[in-house]
Design a protein around this motif. Sequence first.
Motif, PDB file in Angstrom:
ATOM      1  N   THR A   2       1.687  -4.350 -10.918  1.00 16.10           N
ATOM      2  CA  THR A   2       0.845  -3.973  -9.794  1.00 16.10           C
ATOM      3  C   THR A   2       1.347  -4.614  -8.512  1.00 16.10           C
ATOM      4  OG1 THR A   2      -1.069  -3.805 -11.248  1.00 16.10           O
ATOM      5  CG2 THR A   2      -1.504  -3.997  -8.889  1.00 16.10           C
ATOM      6  N   GLN A   4       0.350  -5.161  -4.495  1.00 10.89           N
ATOM      7  CA  GLN A   4      -0.690  -5.121  -3.476  1.00 10.89           C
ATOM      8  C   GLN A   4      -0.085  -5.581  -2.162  1.00 10.89           C
ATOM      9  OE1 GLN A   4      -3.611  -7.732  -5.471  1.00 10.89           O
ATOM     10  NE2 GLN A   4      -5.023  -6.000  -5.364  1.00 10.89           N
ATOM     11  N   GLU A  29      -0.996  -0.778  -3.850  1.00 11.85           N
ATOM     12  CA  GLU A  29      -2.354  -0.764  -3.302  1.00 11.85           C
ATOM     13  C   GLU A  29      -2.325  -1.406  -1.927  1.00 11.85           C
ATOM     14  OE1 GLU A  29      -6.721  -2.928  -3.913  1.00 11.85           O
ATOM     15  OE2 GLU A  29      -5.156  -3.167  -5.435  1.00 11.85           O
ATOM     16  N   ASP A  59       2.294  -8.631  -9.193  1.00 12.07           N
ATOM     17  CA  ASP A  59       1.655  -9.242 -10.360  1.00 12.07           C
ATOM     18  C   ASP A  59       1.115 -10.627 -10.036  1.00 12.07           C
ATOM     19  OD1 ASP A  59       1.674  -7.207 -12.160  1.00 12.07           O
ATOM     20  OD2 ASP A  59       3.315  -7.965 -13.377  1.00 12.07           O
TER      21      ASP A  59
END
Length: 219
Positions: A2, A4, A29, A59
């Motif tokens: 992930t 961000q 994101e 992460d």
Amino acid sequence: MTLQLFAHPFSSYCQKVLVALYENDTPFELRRLSHDRPEIMDELRAHWPIGKFPVLLDDGRPLIEASIIVEHLDIHHPGPVRLIPAEPDAALEARFWDRFFDNYVATPQNKFVDDALRPPEARDPLGVERAGAMLDTAYAILDRHMAEREWAAGDSFSLADCAAAPQLFYADWTHPIGDRFPAVTAYRQRLLRRPSFARCVEEARPYRPLFPLGAPDRD
């Protein structure tokens, strides 16, 4: 895995990272910073107390500074557009022009903006005059460099162009390039046509009233 990104769409340094992400359709994101959501800035400061942005979480691991973030993406989340050339000397050229745009275009451009934000009695007209001279010098260097080339470093779009796109965009608003430097103007227009940066421009359009010098009615 992930990703961000703590960023604001109107920030030139955030756009530098966004261009890199959009070039390769990298999933992420966006943690958009805004006054009505202070908790996002609190979250950013928990990772980077200085509070500057962009900050990328990969992460949970924070990556700081736009150039480092782009290099991290090129190493750990590569796509079809490689932003750091594989050949060492070509990589050095890309990194040099990245620093050129940040240090000799963005820094003097920001002097104009910072001065406009000061109260009138605290303005620095000499500093602004020197910043304009620095931009003229940078434009002249870049005009010679771009006279017979498409992208800033090598034959392909790279980290250098990720830096150039937002910095030249705002610099031309602040201290117009005009007809004096036709190769720079043509390069800026090519960058505006690049889909990754065109997307950044559109996403930032609603925030133009925030530009302290008054955003012109043009891209």
